[in-house]
Design an enzyme around this catalytic site. Structure first.
Site, mmCIF file in Angstrom:
data_model
loop_
_atom_site.group_PDB
_atom_site.id
_atom_site.type_symbol
_atom_site.label_atom_id
_atom_site.label_comp_id
_atom_site.label_asym_id
_atom_site.label_seq_id
_atom_site.Cartn_x
_atom_site.Cartn_y
_atom_site.Cartn_z
ATOM 1 N N SER A 120 3.369 -7.204 2.438
ATOM 2 C CA SER A 120 2.409 -6.327 2.774
ATOM 3 C C SER A 120 0.909 -6.536 2.713
ATOM 4 C CB SER A 120 2.704 -4.839 3.013
ATOM 5 O OG SER A 120 1.973 -4.063 3.739
ATOM 6 N N GLN A 121 0.119 -5.994 2.042
ATOM 7 C CA GLN A 121 -1.024 -5.847 1.793
ATOM 8 C C GLN A 121 -1.126 -6.966 0.083
ATOM 9 O OE1 GLN A 121 -3.968 -2.578 1.182
ATOM 10 N NE2 GLN A 121 -2.842 -2.298 -1.360
ATOM 11 N N MET B 224 1.443 -1.243 -0.126
ATOM 12 C CA MET B 224 -0.452 -0.290 -0.213
ATOM 13 C C MET B 224 0.817 1.919 -0.398
ATOM 14 S SD MET B 224 -2.033 0.773 3.860
ATOM 15 C CE MET B 224 -2.646 1.711 4.285
ATOM 16 N N ASP C 94 6.936 -3.712 14.359
ATOM 17 C CA ASP C 94 6.070 -3.550 13.782
ATOM 18 C C ASP C 94 5.240 -3.112 13.825
ATOM 19 O OD1 ASP C 94 4.431 -2.931 10.937
ATOM 20 O OD2 ASP C 94 4.990 -4.853 10.021
ATOM 21 N N HIS D 163 8.086 -2.207 9.625
ATOM 22 C CA HIS D 163 7.180 -3.054 8.961
ATOM 23 C C HIS D 163 8.167 -2.543 7.584
ATOM 24 C CE1 HIS D 163 4.165 -4.263 6.693
ATOM 25 N NE2 HIS D 163 3.606 -3.357 5.892
#
Ligand SMILES: *[C@@H]1O[C@H](CO)[C@@H](O)[C@H](O)[C@H]1NC(C)=O
Length: 299
Positions: free
Chosen positions: A108-109, A34, A226, A282
């Site tokens: 991530s996503q 993202m 994270d 992250h």
């Protein structure tokens, strides 16, 4: 000895796909996170280049969702995830270089989106899926946004609070499509357009279960410090226990695993699941860590 020498090459020829067009390497598909896009020279672009340098001849496809990098970035916030997955399935099926199979790495996503690709689109075959900080059980909170998208994040937070499971927000806000509210489990199961579907919350789709198990390896990387993903357990497919928002459970403790609704228990038994952890916030990793821990899965 005679038979062994005769058999070995035969087994190789018939048993493993041929990657002639790729110099003996397995192609790699990347899906960015993202706020990012396919080609940012400081993130996906740099990772693509780094892998191409480490594995000469490898074909790396960094997915672009939309017609240009601006659309690609925006789509990471606002485009229906099911449509994104279906668009990617189309891209992969049309790419002649991927015919013999490919590895996939999602950031991530992008990681849970690639898992959906594995579950829905078995052709061409995905071999190894590497999830780098992916949220396989979604998120319940958006404490901080990566990069410079904090204004967008404030807006997203407001929208999620006003009703993550309303049809309008589900359709148009990517993060709502993996919003997992443990205090409103019924709403989540019923209205989550993306995550509840791929996680078999409304029923067991045997196709998903069968397709996911076609993976040779499913690697999940968790970032120990994270501050973006809440709860961070989601990066290893764990989550908050239903009905409260404090205690977490691991994948192995979940109903999903105990009833083996998605084939993950079977994959675990077969030694196909790999849980990696690394220091850092992250998506913060060093090249040294990447080379030592992830590159071996790509060779
Ligand atoms: C199960 O998943 C497959 C692959 O995406 C899909 O074609 C099918 O419609 C799904 N079945 C149900 C009952 O949702």
């Amino acid at each position: 000895h005679y038979t062994r020498f005769r058999l070995a090459p035969l087994l190789l020829v018939s048993g493993s796909p041929v990657y002639d067009s790729n110099n003996g390497t397995v192609p790699l598909v990347l899906w960015h996170g993202m706020g990012d896009n396919c080609c940012n020279p400081l993130s996906m672009g740099a990772i693509k280049k780094m892998i191409e340098e480490e594995i000469p001849g490898i074909y790396v496809l960094s997915l672009m969702i939309g017609k240009n990098v601006i659309q690609d970035t925006e789509n990471g916030f606002f485009m229906d995830v099911n449509e994104q997955v279906s668009e990617v399935c189309g891209q992969l099926a049309q790419d002649p270089k991927l015919k013999g199979g490919y590895n996939a790495m999602g950031f991530s996503q992008g990681a849970q989106f690639l898992r959906a690709v594995a579950q829905r689109c078995p052709s061409p075959p995905m071999k190894t899926l590497i999830s780098v900080g992916g949220q396989h059980q979604g998120v319940y909170g958006l404490p901080r946004c990566p990069g410079e998208s904090s204004d967008i994040c404030d807006m997203i937070r407001k929208a999620l609070n006003s009703g993550a499971y309303s049809d309008l927000i589900q359709k148009h806000l990517v993060q709502a499509q993996y919003w997992h509210d443990p205090l409103n489990d019924d709403l989540y199961k019923k209205h989550s357009l993306f995550l509840a579907d791929i996680n078999q919350e409304r029923g067991v789709n045997e196709t998903y279960k069968k397709n996911l198990q076609l993976l040779e390896k499913f690697v999940m990387v968790k970032f120990l410090q994270d501050t973006v993903v809440d709860p961070v357990d989601s990066e290893w497919f764990g989550f908050l226990k239903t009905g409260q928002a404090k205690e977490t459970e691991t994948l192995q403790e979940s109903v999903l695993y105990k009833e083996d609704r998605l084939g993950l228990a079977a994959m675990d038994k077969a030694g196909k699941l790999f849980f990696l952890a690394t220091e850092g916030d992250h998506l913060q990793f060093t090249k040294k860590w990447f080379d030592a821990n992830l590159l071996p899965y790509l060779r």
